[in-house]
Each structure stands twice: as C-alpha cells, then as structure tokens.
Design a protein around this motif. Structure first.
Motif, PDB file in Angstrom:
ATOM      1  N   VAL A 145    -102.629 -16.981  23.522  1.00 45.48           N
ATOM      2  CA  VAL A 145    -102.817 -17.773  22.305  1.00 45.48           C
ATOM      3  C   VAL A 145    -103.548 -16.957  21.249  1.00 45.48           C
ATOM      4  N   GLY A 146    -104.596 -16.224  21.693  1.00 48.61           N
ATOM      5  CA  GLY A 146    -105.339 -15.413  20.724  1.00 48.61           C
ATOM      6  C   GLY A 146    -104.460 -14.332  20.082  1.00 48.61           C
ATOM      7  N   LYS A 147    -103.682 -13.676  20.942  1.00 47.68           N
ATOM      8  CA  LYS A 147    -102.796 -12.647  20.413  1.00 47.68           C
ATOM      9  C   LYS A 147    -101.737 -13.242  19.478  1.00 47.68           C
ATOM     10  N   THR A 148    -101.253 -14.448  19.870  1.00 48.05           N
ATOM     11  CA  THR A 148    -100.241 -15.087  19.017  1.00 48.05           C
ATOM     12  C   THR A 148    -100.829 -15.454  17.664  1.00 48.05           C
ATOM     13  N   ILE A 149    -102.057 -16.074  17.720  1.00 45.89           N
ATOM     14  CA  ILE A 149    -102.697 -16.450  16.452  1.00 45.89           C
ATOM     15  C   ILE A 149    -103.028 -15.206  15.628  1.00 45.89           C
ATOM     16  N   GLU A 150    -103.547 -14.189  16.328  1.00 46.67           N
ATOM     17  CA  GLU A 150    -103.861 -12.944  15.607  1.00 46.67           C
ATOM     18  C   GLU A 150    -102.610 -12.325  14.983  1.00 46.67           C
ATOM     19  N   GLN A 151    -101.517 -12.351  15.773  1.00 51.59           N
ATOM     20  CA  GLN A 151    -100.264 -11.814  15.237  1.00 51.59           C
ATOM     21  C   GLN A 151     -99.772 -12.643  14.060  1.00 51.59           C
ATOM     22  N   ALA A 152     -99.937 -13.971  14.169  1.00 48.74           N
ATOM     23  CA  ALA A 152     -99.522 -14.833  13.058  1.00 48.74           C
ATOM     24  C   ALA A 152    -100.357 -14.555  11.818  1.00 48.74           C
ATOM     25  N   LEU A 153    -101.701 -14.425  12.031  1.00 51.54           N
ATOM     26  CA  LEU A 153    -102.565 -14.108  10.891  1.00 51.54           C
ATOM     27  C   LEU A 153    -102.180 -12.753  10.269  1.00 51.54           C
ATOM     28  N   LEU A 154    -101.918 -11.790  11.161  1.00 52.73           N
ATOM     29  CA  LEU A 154    -101.512 -10.478  10.642  1.00 52.73           C
ATOM     30  C   LEU A 154    -100.201 -10.567   9.851  1.00 52.73           C
ATOM     31  N   GLU A 155     -99.291 -11.398  10.390  1.00 54.97           N
ATOM     32  CA  GLU A 155     -98.026 -11.554   9.673  1.00 54.97           C
ATOM     33  C   GLU A 155     -98.227 -12.220   8.323  1.00 54.97           C
ATOM     34  N   VAL A 156     -99.106 -13.264   8.307  1.00 57.70           N
ATOM     35  CA  VAL A 156     -99.375 -13.936   7.035  1.00 57.70           C
ATOM     36  C   VAL A 156    -100.026 -12.972   6.053  1.00 57.70           C
ATOM     37  N   MET A 157    -101.033 -12.219   6.569  1.00 49.94           N
ATOM     38  CA  MET A 157    -101.686 -11.244   5.699  1.00 49.94           C
ATOM     39  C   MET A 157    -100.691 -10.173   5.217  1.00 49.94           C
ATOM     40  N   GLU A 158     -99.814  -9.789   6.152  1.00 47.40           N
ATOM     41  CA  GLU A 158     -98.815  -8.791   5.764  1.00 47.40           C
ATOM     42  C   GLU A 158     -97.866  -9.345   4.709  1.00 47.40           C
ATOM     43  N   GLU A 159     -97.464 -10.625   4.887  1.00 42.84           N
ATOM     44  CA  GLU A 159     -96.598 -11.234   3.885  1.00 42.84           C
ATOM     45  C   GLU A 159     -97.288 -11.324   2.536  1.00 42.84           C
ATOM     46  N   GLU A 160     -98.593 -11.741   2.562  1.00 46.87           N
ATOM     47  CA  GLU A 160     -99.332 -11.794   1.300  1.00 46.87           C
ATOM     48  C   GLU A 160     -99.457 -10.401   0.677  1.00 46.87           C
ATOM     49  N   GLU A 161     -99.735  -9.423   1.547  1.00 41.41           N
ATOM     50  CA  GLU A 161     -99.848  -8.051   1.035  1.00 41.41           C
ATOM     51  C   GLU A 161     -98.517  -7.564   0.463  1.00 41.41           C
ATOM     52  N   LEU A 162     -97.428  -7.925   1.182  1.00 40.98           N
ATOM     53  CA  LEU A 162     -96.109  -7.539   0.670  1.00 40.98           C
ATOM     54  C   LEU A 162     -95.812  -8.232  -0.654  1.00 40.98           C
ATOM     55  N   ALA A 163     -96.218  -9.526  -0.757  1.00 41.70           N
ATOM     56  CA  ALA A 163     -96.007 -10.232  -2.022  1.00 41.70           C
ATOM     57  C   ALA A 163     -96.792  -9.572  -3.144  1.00 41.70           C
ATOM     58  N   GLN A 164     -98.065  -9.207  -2.828  1.00 43.81           N
ATOM     59  CA  GLN A 164     -98.855  -8.510  -3.845  1.00 43.81           C
ATOM     60  C   GLN A 164     -98.231  -7.153  -4.208  1.00 43.81           C
ATOM     61  N   LEU A 165     -97.762  -6.457  -3.162  1.00 38.51           N
ATOM     62  CA  LEU A 165     -97.119  -5.164  -3.432  1.00 38.51           C
ATOM     63  C   LEU A 165     -95.875  -5.341  -4.296  1.00 38.51           C
ATOM     64  N   TRP A 166     -95.088  -6.392  -3.976  1.00 39.86           N
ATOM     65  CA  TRP A 166     -93.895  -6.635  -4.785  1.00 39.86           C
ATOM     66  C   TRP A 166     -94.263  -6.988  -6.218  1.00 39.86           C
ATOM     67  N   ALA A 167     -95.339  -7.781  -6.359  1.00 38.63           N
ATOM     68  CA  ALA A 167     -95.779  -8.116  -7.721  1.00 38.63           C
ATOM     69  C   ALA A 167     -96.242  -6.858  -8.451  1.00 38.63           C
ATOM     70  N   ARG A 168     -97.022  -6.031  -7.704  1.00 36.86           N
ATOM     71  CA  ARG A 168     -97.459  -4.778  -8.319  1.00 36.86           C
ATOM     72  C   ARG A 168     -96.258  -3.890  -8.671  1.00 36.86           C
ATOM     73  N   GLN A 169     -95.293  -3.862  -7.763  1.00 41.86           N
ATOM     74  CA  GLN A 169     -94.104  -3.054  -8.032  1.00 41.86           C
ATOM     75  C   GLN A 169     -93.339  -3.565  -9.244  1.00 41.86           C
ATOM     76  N   ARG A 170     -93.209  -4.907  -9.334  1.00 44.66           N
ATOM     77  CA  ARG A 170     -92.524  -5.458 -10.500  1.00 44.66           C
ATOM     78  C   ARG A 170     -93.275  -5.129 -11.789  1.00 44.66           C
ATOM     79  N   ALA A 171     -94.625  -5.292 -11.737  1.00 48.76           N
ATOM     80  CA  ALA A 171     -95.414  -4.971 -12.930  1.00 48.76           C
ATOM     81  C   ALA A 171     -95.301  -3.480 -13.265  1.00 48.76           C
ATOM     82  N   TYR A 172     -95.371  -2.654 -12.200  1.00 46.22           N
ATOM     83  CA  TYR A 172     -95.252  -1.210 -12.427  1.00 46.22           C
ATOM     84  C   TYR A 172     -93.871  -0.843 -12.963  1.00 46.22           C
TER      85      TYR A 172
END
Length: 368
Positions: A145-172
């Motif tokens: 459960v811990g690994k699953t939650i941690e993986q889910a959190l990492l995925e969410v953080m990764e998705e947010e980071e990817l969204a920020q990167l995409w926004a930065r890329q669009r702005a750039y």
C-alpha cells in the motif's frame, strides 16, 4: 521474435495484468505445443510439393523448343515417330473409377515428459507451524500500500511537473517564435538597408565615373583643340614646304617652262659661243693670210724701204674691226630670229595654262 516496446511508466506497461484475473483465458499447454511444432505429415506434403516443382522446372528446361516461324509462315504439328498412328477428329474416351480409403485423422502428439531423476522426499507442515497469515501479511500489505501510494504520489507529482514543463515549453515556444519573428523582421530590415546602401553606393560610383569621364573628355577636347590650333597650320606649312600643296600654274612653270627655257638659253649660248669661236678662227685665219701677204708682197707705188717693216697690227686692225662687226651683226640677227620664236612659245604656254585654270574654275563653280 519482435522486441517488446519498453514503457517508461509502470501504469502503461502491457505486461501488467489489470482487472479481474479470474476472467483471463488460459490456453492449454498441449495446444501451444501443437501449434508451435508442425506435424510429420505436413512436413512430408511440403517436401513432396517442392520435389514436384523442381521436377517440373527441370522438364521445362530440358524440353527443346522450336524456334519462332519466319514472317508469313506458321508451324504445323507433324508425326516424327517410327510408327505412324491414325489421327482422327474424335477423341477416344475411357471411363475409369477409383475408390480410396477413408482418411484417418492424425492423433494428437503426446506431451513430452522428461524422465524422473533423483529421489522424492516429502514433509508434513501443520497449520500454524510456519507463519500466521494475518500477522505476516500485515507488513507486506503495508509495503504494497505504501509503495502504491508513493507511486501514485510520484505519478501525480510527475504529471504536475509535466504540466508545468508543457506550460513552460508553450511559453518558451511563444517567446521563441516572437523572438524569431522579430529577428526575421530585423534581418529583413537590415537586408533592405544593405541593398539600399549598395544601390546608393553603385549610383554614387556611377555618378563619379560619369563625372570622371566627362572631365577627361573635356580635358582631352581642350588639349586637342589647343594642340590642333598650332598643329594644323604647322602641318599645312610643312606640307606646303614639302610640295604637297602648290599652285598648278607655278608648278607648271617650274616643271615645264623653266626647264625648256633653260635648255633654250643653253642652246642659244652654245650657238653664240660656237659663232664666236668660228668668228675668232676666221679672224685669225684672215689676219694670218694678210700678214703673209703683206710680208711677202711690197707695195708698187712706194719705194722699197728695207730698214722699216710694215706693222701688221696697224694694218690688221681695220680688217679685224670690220670682221668683228660682221660677226656681231650675224649673232644679233640670229638672236632676233630666235627671240620671236621663244616669245611665241611662251605666249602659247601661258594661254594654254590660262585656259586650263578657267576650265577648272568653271568646273568648281558648277560643282558648288
């Protein structure tokens, strides 16, 4: 075998089973073995088909073919066997029957079971001897459960980071596109400035070249005029002095009349000299004869005077004077006779030259 694609994220890996595991379709091992290993009958059929294809190909290669007929002719089938056969239009037909046995299906290939090696050993474990499932499964579940939650959190953080990167890329990308457009505009403006500068420079160079050519032409024209002002008179003077420009009457007088006049004068002088020499010889002969006569014959009226001799010079002077007078009269008459002839010739030449000049003047007036 095709290489399976490698997925970066575990949630997108196709090898991970999702959903209910009881609904999976399990393929039996026997069917897998049957599908993977071909049967002996199939192998024999394939080999027989290959053998027949090779035999057919060899027969086609060994069969001799007749060359193509020439234009306007065609081939005809002719019997070339040793014994002739009767050829008829009706084909002989024969009915033949054949009955084959029923084809038996090939039985399934038995599963290969390797021979047993070693000895079988068994042990009995009672319930509760090894571990308690409820107690032992708790840390495993916590880890899962811990690994699953941690993986889910990492995925969410990764998705947010990817969204920020995409926004930065669009702005750039937008900023970069704007900068590229501005750079292109500046480059185009710079190119237009360079072209305008080059065009202005070429116009200025052409103007300077034209000014230089104009100044050179003006200077050359002024120099030519200044040079030709003194050159033309000097050239004409030199040509006139050299004899290229002359008066035709003067040239005719110099080339025709003066040589003729000189020859006539020389002939006249020669005749005068000849007359004088002849006169001198006559005078000398007469004087010698008179001297001889006076020296040998004395005068009859006068007495002989032996002491005195007559002077030959005194007696010869009147005779010489008379002879010289006669010679001079002859020369004068000859000069008077020659002078009218020369004057007539000179008048004829001058009249002919005047007529030629009048004709040339009338022709020039007619041409003008």
């Amino acid at each position: 075998e095709k290489e399976l694609p490698r997925y970066v994220h575990l949630m997108y890996d196709r090898r991970v089973v999702r959903g209910n595991t009881y609904a999976l379709q399990v393929i039996p091992v026997v069917c897998l073995l049957c599908s993977t290993q071909p049967s002996l009958l199939e192998i024999q059929r394939q080999r027989e088909a290959q053998r027949r294809a090779l035999a057919r190909k060899r027969a086609e290669q060994l069969q001799s073919r007749t060359p193509e007929p020439v234009e306007g002719r065609e081939h005809v089938h002719v019997q070339t066997e040793l014994y002739l056969e009767e050829i008829s239009d009706r084909v002989i037909e024969v009915d033949i029957e054949c009955q084959t046995d029923a084809f038996l299906d090939r039985p399934a290939t038995p599963l290969f079971i390797p021979a047993k090696t070693g000895q079988d050993v068994a042990t009995q474990i009672e319930e509760g001897e090894l571990f308690d499932f409820d107690i032992e499964v708790k840390p495993i579940l916590e880890v899962l459960v811990g690994k699953t939650i941690e993986q889910a959190l990492l995925e969410v953080m990764e998705e947010e980071e990817l969204a920020q990167l995409w926004a930065r890329q669009r702005a750039y990308a937008e900023l970069r596109n704007a900068e590229l457009a501005e750079a292109q505009r500046l480059e185009e403006q710079d190119r237009r400035y360079r072209e305008e500068k080059e065009r202005r420079r070429l116009q200025h160079m052409q103007m300077l070249q034209k000014q230089k050519e104009t100044t050179e032409k003006i200077a050359a024209r002024a120099f030519a005029q200044r040079y030709l002002t003194d050159l033309i008179p000097s050239v004409f003077n030199n040509l006139r002095d050299s004899g290229f420009f002359y008066d035709p009457i003067e040239r005719d007088i110099e080339t025709e009349f003066l040589p003729w006049l000189m020859t006539e004068v020389e002939e006249t002088l020669k005749r005068k000299v000849l007359g004088r020499t002849v006169l001198d010889s006559l005078i000398s002969a007469v004087v010698e004869k008179r001297l001889d006569a006076f020296s040998h014959k004395p005068l009859p009226d006068q007495p002989e005077v032996p002491a005195e001799e007559p002077k030959p010079t005194e007696t010869a002077q009147p005779q010489e004077a008379g002879e010289t007078d006669t010679a001079e009269q002859l020369v004068a008459e000859q000069e008077e006779t020659d002078q009218p002839v020369a004057e007539e010739q000179l008048s004829r030449r001058s009249s002919s030259q005047l007529e030629e000049t009048d004709q040339a003047g009338t022709e020039d007036l007619g041409i003008e």
